[in-house]
Design an enzyme around this catalytic site. Structure first.
Site, PDB file in Angstrom:
ATOM      1  N   GLU A 175       0.845  -1.201   0.000  1.00 46.77           N
ATOM      2  CA  GLU A 175       0.000   0.000   0.000  1.00 46.77           C
ATOM      3  C   GLU A 175       0.876   1.245   0.000  1.00 46.77           C
ATOM      4  O   GLU A 175       1.876   1.310   0.709  1.00 46.77           O
ATOM      5  CB  GLU A 175      -0.887   0.084   1.262  1.00 46.77           C
ATOM      6  N   GLU A 208      -9.421   8.934   5.519  1.00 46.11           N
ATOM      7  CA  GLU A 208      -9.568   7.503   5.240  1.00 46.11           C
ATOM      8  C   GLU A 208     -10.569   7.235   4.122  1.00 46.11           C
ATOM      9  O   GLU A 208     -10.460   6.231   3.421  1.00 46.11           O
ATOM     10  CB  GLU A 208      -9.969   6.747   6.506  1.00 46.11           C
ATOM     11  N   GLU A 218     -14.131   4.936  -0.255  1.00 49.88           N
ATOM     12  CA  GLU A 218     -15.027   3.973   0.398  1.00 49.88           C
ATOM     13  C   GLU A 218     -15.739   4.660   1.559  1.00 49.88           C
ATOM     14  O   GLU A 218     -15.112   5.052   2.539  1.00 49.88           O
ATOM     15  CB  GLU A 218     -14.233   2.756   0.865  1.00 49.88           C
TER      16      GLU A 218
END
Length: 345
Positions: free
Chosen positions: A267, A327, A319
């Site tokens: 990531e 986030e 998301e």
């Protein structure tokens, strides 16, 4: 299980591809390619089939999913050219660590049905659980899965994903050193990986140290956007923070007797919103675009020059079921209509 001729062909093709990626020392060789993390923490995400078609359209051939999603794995049957890294969920580790039979059952349920027609390249045991309270559960599960895939001659690598919280020291890079808990939990994992010639997967985010001290850390250094040496560490000069963090981890491994172990960047990324002027689409695009160039160049890092590595950008979509703020804003695409937040591919 009876396999069709097409399924058998795809299975043997995946074996050949995996074998060809090993060098003479036994270590997996990097292909200097960039993949995408495919997270599912949203209630408005496109169907897996549409997402995989998106990957095809932008030339993505490697993805990482955080758990063995049946919907995603089934959709991948029609996309044999995409390699997938499949995660074991953190909450499953306790039961799997306690029983090798449980590991076999997990494999039969979650991996076995897709062996013939999905190109599964890695299984990762836990996501950033080392160091931590469930960190000791990682090694036994890795050992059981490693024994299982070896016994069946399957071209699947078993590893885990770790964060830079394992480092007690990281600046300058040559002082890189693991915490005492990391030495207890991570070093045995690294030594197992050395024996099985498998990379450790690492999450590296220059955004977080930059965001914690933007007045003292240069933005161009954090985003690969300068060629000038910003940090001099003995004979090694660093023009970007990513390389400095990567090499600090390499130094820490070497101090524990682990040398030459490959690393895959599982990531990295930069949020496009959520923290004022530190997180804009322009900055996120600059970081991610320069990361892709860095990977594709194969030039490696100052400590590992000309030794390329593979990397995965985080993440495909914003998301909306993740914590509010940055986030929710690491995605390259908005889920609705799969529209890019900024031009990258």
């Amino acid at each position: 299980m009876i396999y069709s001729s097409k399924k058998l062909f795809l299975f043997f093709l995946s074996c050949i591809i995996m074998i060809s990626n090993y060098n003479t020392s036994g270590f997996l060789t990097a292909t200097n390619s960039v993949g995408l993390n495919y997270g599912l923490l949203g209630d408005n995400l496109p169907t897996p089939s549409n997402v995989l078609n998106l990957y095809k359209s932008i030339g993505i051939k490697k993805i990482r999913i955080f758990d063995p999603s049946t919907e995603v794995l089934k959709a991948l049957r029609d996309h044999g050219n995409i390699e997938v890294t499949v995660g074991v969920r953190d909450q499953d580790l306790a039961a799997l660590a306690a029983s090798e039979e449980a590991v076999k059952g997990w494999f039969v349920t979650n991996i076995e049905p897709y062996l013939a027609d999905v190109n599964i390249s890695f299984i990762t045991v836990g996501n950033e659980v080392i160091p931590g309270p469930i960190g000791p559960q990682v090694l036994p599960v890795m050992q059981s899965l490693t024994n299982l895939v070896k016994s069946r001659n399957l071209p699947i690598s078993i590893s885990t994903v770790v964060a830079m919280s394992n480092l007690e020291k990281s600046y300058p890079p040559s002082t890189g050193k693991f915490t005492s808990q990391a030495r207890e939990q991570l070093v045995p994992v690294l030594k197992l990986l050395s024996q099985t010639s498998t990379p450790i997967l690492v999450n590296i985010y220059p955004y977080f140290p930059y965001a914690s001290d933007p007045s003292n850390i240069r933005l161009d250094y954090a985003t690969f956007n300068t060629e000038a040496i910003v940090v001099q560490d003995g004979p090694l000069g660093y023009s970007n923070m990513f390389d400095a963090i990567f090499d600090a981890f390499v130094w820490a491994m070497e101090k524990e007797g682990v040398k030459g172990l490959p690393m895959v960047v599982s990531e990295t990324g930069w949020p496009s919103a959520g923290n004022g002027n530190l997180t804009t689409p322009d900055i996120a695009a600059t970081y991610n675009r320069n990361f892709v160039k860095h990977i594709v160049s194969g030039k490696g890092t100052p400590k590992r020059p000309n030794k390329g590595f593979d990397g995965f950008l985080f993440a495909t979509f914003n998301e909306n079921q993740k914590p509010a703020g940055t986030e929710q804003n690491f995605g390259l695409y908005n889920p609705t209509g799969m529209k890019p937040i900024y031009k990258l591919f």
